[in-house]
Write a protein that holds these residues in place. Structure first.
Motif, PDB file in Angstrom:
ATOM      1  N   ALA A   8      30.943  46.460  29.200  1.00 56.85           N
ATOM      2  CA  ALA A   8      31.702  47.372  30.061  1.00 56.85           C
ATOM      3  C   ALA A   8      32.609  46.541  30.965  1.00 56.85           C
ATOM      4  CB  ALA A   8      30.756  48.218  30.893  1.00 56.85           C
ATOM      5  N   TYR A   9      33.808  47.035  31.138  1.00 53.39           N
ATOM      6  CA  TYR A   9      34.758  46.358  32.014  1.00 53.39           C
ATOM      7  C   TYR A   9      34.540  46.775  33.465  1.00 53.39           C
ATOM      8  CZ  TYR A   9      37.688  44.681  28.158  1.00 53.39           C
ATOM      9  OH  TYR A   9      38.159  44.029  27.059  1.00 53.39           O
ATOM     10  N   THR A  10      34.897  45.880  34.366  1.00 49.13           N
ATOM     11  CA  THR A  10      35.005  46.214  35.780  1.00 49.13           C
ATOM     12  C   THR A  10      36.483  46.491  36.032  1.00 49.13           C
ATOM     13  OG1 THR A  10      35.466  43.945  36.481  1.00 49.13           O
ATOM     14  CG2 THR A  10      33.130  44.612  36.350  1.00 49.13           C
ATOM     15  N   GLN A  11      36.819  46.953  37.217  1.00 51.75           N
ATOM     16  CA  GLN A  11      38.222  47.200  37.552  1.00 51.75           C
ATOM     17  C   GLN A  11      39.046  45.920  37.365  1.00 51.75           C
ATOM     18  OE1 GLN A  11      39.202  50.403  38.639  1.00 51.75           O
ATOM     19  NE2 GLN A  11      41.316  49.743  38.422  1.00 51.75           N
ATOM     20  N   VAL A  12      38.499  44.798  37.765  1.00 52.92           N
ATOM     21  CA  VAL A  12      39.220  43.518  37.675  1.00 52.92           C
ATOM     22  C   VAL A  12      39.374  43.070  36.228  1.00 52.92           C
ATOM     23  CG1 VAL A  12      39.110  41.060  38.273  1.00 52.92           C
ATOM     24  CG2 VAL A  12      38.575  42.788  39.998  1.00 52.92           C
TER      25      VAL A  12
ATOM     26  N   ALA B  77      39.167  44.839  33.506  1.00 58.39           N
ATOM     27  CA  ALA B  77      40.007  45.788  32.758  1.00 58.39           C
ATOM     28  C   ALA B  77      41.480  45.508  33.033  1.00 58.39           C
ATOM     29  CB  ALA B  77      39.658  47.219  33.134  1.00 58.39           C
ATOM     30  N   LYS B  78      41.799  45.241  34.289  1.00 59.64           N
ATOM     31  CA  LYS B  78      43.195  44.949  34.631  1.00 59.64           C
ATOM     32  C   LYS B  78      43.648  43.639  33.983  1.00 59.64           C
ATOM     33  CE  LYS B  78      46.488  45.135  38.304  1.00 59.64           C
ATOM     34  NZ  LYS B  78      46.813  45.707  39.560  1.00 59.64           N
ATOM     35  N   LEU B  79      42.780  42.643  33.955  1.00 61.56           N
ATOM     36  CA  LEU B  79      43.127  41.383  33.292  1.00 61.56           C
ATOM     37  C   LEU B  79      43.397  41.608  31.802  1.00 61.56           C
ATOM     38  CD1 LEU B  79      40.587  38.931  34.964  1.00 61.56           C
ATOM     39  CD2 LEU B  79      43.080  38.915  35.223  1.00 61.56           C
ATOM     40  N   GLU B  80      42.559  42.401  31.166  1.00 58.26           N
ATOM     41  CA  GLU B  80      42.761  42.695  29.739  1.00 58.26           C
ATOM     42  C   GLU B  80      44.030  43.512  29.534  1.00 58.26           C
ATOM     43  OE1 GLU B  80      41.840  42.567  25.611  1.00 58.26           O
ATOM     44  OE2 GLU B  80      41.256  41.341  27.319  1.00 58.26           O
ATOM     45  N   ALA B  81      44.274  44.498  30.378  1.00 58.29           N
ATOM     46  CA  ALA B  81      45.490  45.319  30.277  1.00 58.29           C
ATOM     47  C   ALA B  81      46.742  44.469  30.465  1.00 58.29           C
ATOM     48  CB  ALA B  81      45.449  46.455  31.303  1.00 58.29           C
ATOM     49  N   ASN B  82      46.671  43.470  31.334  1.00 60.06           N
ATOM     50  CA  ASN B  82      47.825  42.600  31.578  1.00 60.06           C
ATOM     51  C   ASN B  82      48.138  41.694  30.391  1.00 60.06           C
ATOM     52  OD1 ASN B  82      48.719  43.462  34.108  1.00 60.06           O
ATOM     53  ND2 ASN B  82      47.145  42.271  35.151  1.00 60.06           N
ATOM     54  N   ARG B  83      47.198  41.542  29.479  1.00 62.39           N
ATOM     55  CA  ARG B  83      47.465  40.762  28.266  1.00 62.39           C
ATOM     56  C   ARG B  83      48.350  41.528  27.279  1.00 62.39           C
ATOM     57  NH1 ARG B  83      43.349  40.334  25.111  1.00 62.39           N
ATOM     58  NH2 ARG B  83      44.419  38.795  23.859  1.00 62.39           N
ATOM     59  N   CYS B  84      48.391  42.849  27.399  1.00 64.94           N
ATOM     60  CA  CYS B  84      49.170  43.673  26.468  1.00 64.94           C
ATOM     61  C   CYS B  84      50.650  43.328  26.583  1.00 64.94           C
ATOM     62  CB  CYS B  84      48.945  45.153  26.758  1.00 64.94           C
ATOM     63  SG  CYS B  84      49.830  46.257  25.643  1.00 64.94           S
ATOM     64  N   LEU B  85      51.299  43.188  25.439  1.00 65.43           N
ATOM     65  CA  LEU B  85      52.712  42.801  25.406  1.00 65.43           C
ATOM     66  C   LEU B  85      53.663  43.973  25.609  1.00 65.43           C
ATOM     67  CD1 LEU B  85      52.450  40.309  22.423  1.00 65.43           C
ATOM     68  CD2 LEU B  85      52.476  39.784  24.865  1.00 65.43           C
ATOM     69  N   MET B  86      53.151  45.195  25.702  1.00 64.97           N
ATOM     70  CA  MET B  86      53.953  46.394  25.904  1.00 64.97           C
ATOM     71  C   MET B  86      55.107  46.478  24.893  1.00 64.97           C
ATOM     72  SD  MET B  86      52.605  48.200  28.259  1.00 64.97           S
ATOM     73  CE  MET B  86      51.009  47.758  28.874  1.00 64.97           C
ATOM     74  N   CYS B  87      54.780  46.317  23.642  1.00 58.17           N
ATOM     75  CA  CYS B  87      55.777  46.325  22.562  1.00 58.17           C
ATOM     76  C   CYS B  87      56.642  47.586  22.617  1.00 58.17           C
ATOM     77  CB  CYS B  87      55.077  46.277  21.210  1.00 58.17           C
ATOM     78  SG  CYS B  87      53.985  44.870  21.001  1.00 58.17           S
ATOM     79  N   ALA B  88      57.927  47.433  22.341  1.00 62.43           N
ATOM     80  CA  ALA B  88      58.846  48.567  22.335  1.00 62.43           C
ATOM     81  C   ALA B  88      58.477  49.572  21.244  1.00 62.43           C
ATOM     82  CB  ALA B  88      60.279  48.080  22.146  1.00 62.43           C
ATOM     83  N   ASP B  89      58.068  49.083  20.106  1.00 61.51           N
ATOM     84  CA  ASP B  89      57.640  49.925  18.995  1.00 61.51           C
ATOM     85  C   ASP B  89      56.227  49.469  18.629  1.00 61.51           C
ATOM     86  OD1 ASP B  89      57.583  51.701  16.920  1.00 61.51           O
ATOM     87  OD2 ASP B  89      58.791  50.465  15.563  1.00 61.51           O
TER      88      ASP B  89
ATOM     89  N   GLN C  24      39.978  51.888  26.631  1.00 66.33           N
ATOM     90  CA  GLN C  24      39.850  53.347  26.581  1.00 66.33           C
ATOM     91  C   GLN C  24      38.487  53.761  27.132  1.00 66.33           C
ATOM     92  OE1 GLN C  24      41.224  55.352  23.040  1.00 66.33           O
ATOM     93  NE2 GLN C  24      39.615  56.885  23.193  1.00 66.33           N
ATOM     94  N   ARG C  25      37.463  53.035  26.745  1.00 65.80           N
ATOM     95  CA  ARG C  25      36.129  53.334  27.270  1.00 65.80           C
ATOM     96  C   ARG C  25      36.100  53.163  28.787  1.00 65.80           C
ATOM     97  NH1 ARG C  25      30.247  50.609  25.888  1.00 65.80           N
ATOM     98  NH2 ARG C  25      29.237  51.528  27.701  1.00 65.80           N
ATOM     99  N   PHE C  26      36.731  52.108  29.281  1.00 70.61           N
ATOM    100  CA  PHE C  26      36.769  51.885  30.725  1.00 70.61           C
ATOM    101  C   PHE C  26      37.399  53.081  31.438  1.00 70.61           C
ATOM    102  CE2 PHE C  26      39.342  50.539  34.374  1.00 70.61           C
ATOM    103  CZ  PHE C  26      38.312  50.181  35.240  1.00 70.61           C
ATOM    104  N   ALA C  27      38.526  53.564  30.916  1.00 74.28           N
ATOM    105  CA  ALA C  27      39.208  54.706  31.549  1.00 74.28           C
ATOM    106  C   ALA C  27      38.336  55.957  31.541  1.00 74.28           C
ATOM    107  CB  ALA C  27      40.538  54.980  30.842  1.00 74.28           C
ATOM    108  N   MET C  28      37.686  56.226  30.417  1.00 72.05           N
ATOM    109  CA  MET C  28      36.882  57.434  30.322  1.00 72.05           C
ATOM    110  C   MET C  28      35.585  57.310  31.130  1.00 72.05           C
ATOM    111  SD  MET C  28      39.223  58.883  28.787  1.00 72.05           S
ATOM    112  CE  MET C  28      38.500  60.501  28.942  1.00 72.05           C
ATOM    113  N   ASP C  29      35.010  56.118  31.192  1.00 72.57           N
ATOM    114  CA  ASP C  29      33.839  55.897  32.050  1.00 72.57           C
ATOM    115  C   ASP C  29      34.229  56.032  33.519  1.00 72.57           C
ATOM    116  OD1 ASP C  29      32.271  55.481  29.824  1.00 72.57           O
ATOM    117  OD2 ASP C  29      32.030  53.317  30.131  1.00 72.57           O
ATOM    118  N   TRP C  30      35.435  55.586  33.858  1.00 70.64           N
ATOM    119  CA  TRP C  30      35.924  55.724  35.231  1.00 70.64           C
ATOM    120  C   TRP C  30      35.927  57.192  35.629  1.00 70.64           C
ATOM    121  CZ3 TRP C  30      39.836  58.432  37.502  1.00 70.64           C
ATOM    122  CH2 TRP C  30      40.135  58.091  38.822  1.00 70.64           C
ATOM    123  N   GLU C  31      36.390  58.049  34.730  1.00 67.84           N
ATOM    124  CA  GLU C  31      36.403  59.483  35.041  1.00 67.84           C
ATOM    125  C   GLU C  31      34.983  60.008  35.248  1.00 67.84           C
ATOM    126  OE1 GLU C  31      38.154  63.717  33.416  1.00 67.84           O
ATOM    127  OE2 GLU C  31      37.496  62.235  31.950  1.00 67.84           O
ATOM    128  N   MET C  32      34.050  59.609  34.389  1.00 69.20           N
ATOM    129  CA  MET C  32      32.672  60.076  34.543  1.00 69.20           C
ATOM    130  C   MET C  32      32.073  59.624  35.872  1.00 69.20           C
ATOM    131  SD  MET C  32      30.985  59.791  30.735  1.00 69.20           S
ATOM    132  CE  MET C  32      29.383  60.280  31.326  1.00 69.20           C
TER     133      MET C  32
END
Length: 186
Positions: free
Chosen positions: A5-9, A11-23, A94-102
């Motif tokens: 399970a990710y923590t807020q920190v 999860a943010k580190l993993e999200a920051n690795r995403c290259l945000m590809c245009a397509d 995705q699990r982190f986001a949905m667990d956050w809601e719970m």
């Protein structure tokens, strides 16, 4: 590969690795039609409510899918970051986001205007629940008829609870009920 399970920190580190590809190639193989780049961007900018809304809009069972989806063979296998180091842990985020809601309380769905049409759905398994949610969002009054005494179908009866805890399924069913869906058992 997802960590437990990710923590807020983390999860943010993993999200920051995403290259945000245009397509984004990661969106091409998702059977639910989720575009990971969109919800990952929300996590990156600390908009957890926005991430949850995006996921629920595309896949009302996003919390269950985050635990059972073979993401490594689908979106993770197509991730551009895979060529640099390792693919982004899309399923874990995705699990982190949905667990956050719970943990922080259900984000109330918008209540659509009702069109007066009544629709019956047979079975409260994943397909029936997804169908009922989509019909409710489109303004129909939906009643789901389930033979068993519980909703979830194979999510609850075939997947071990250590992999998909029943409280996750219950939470998602509660969300579907908030859309105005009625479920009758037996």
């Amino acid at each position: 590969m997802s960590i437990e399970a990710y923590t807020q920190v983390t999860a943010k580190l993993e999200a920051n690795r995403c290259l945000m590809c245009a397509d984004p190639p990661c969106a091409c193989d998702c059977p639910a039609g989720v575009d990971p780049r969109l919800f990952i961007r929300k996590i990156r900018w600390d908009d957890m409510e926005g991430a949850v809304r995006l996921l629920r809009r595309t896949n009302v069972l996003a919390g269950s899918c985050a635990r059972i989806c073979p993401a490594g063979a689908l979106c993770g296998n197509r991730c551009t970051a895979k060529g640099l180091a390792r693919p982004i842990d899309i399923r874990g985020l995705q699990r982190f986001a949905m667990d956050w809601e719970m943990q922080n309380g259900m984000i109330e769905p918008a209540q659509p205007a009702r069109d007066g049409r009544d629709v019956a759905v047979i079975g409260a398994g994943p397909a029936g629940l997804g169908c009922a949610a989509e019909l409710a969002v489109r303004g129909h009054r939906v009643t789901v008829y389930e033979r068993e005494g519980f909703p979830g179908g194979m999510l609850r009866s075939c997947i071990p609870s250590f992999r998909l805890p029943h409280d996750v399924v219950d939470f998602e069913v509660a969300f579907i009920r908030k859309l105005g869906v009625e479920i009758k058992y037996g």
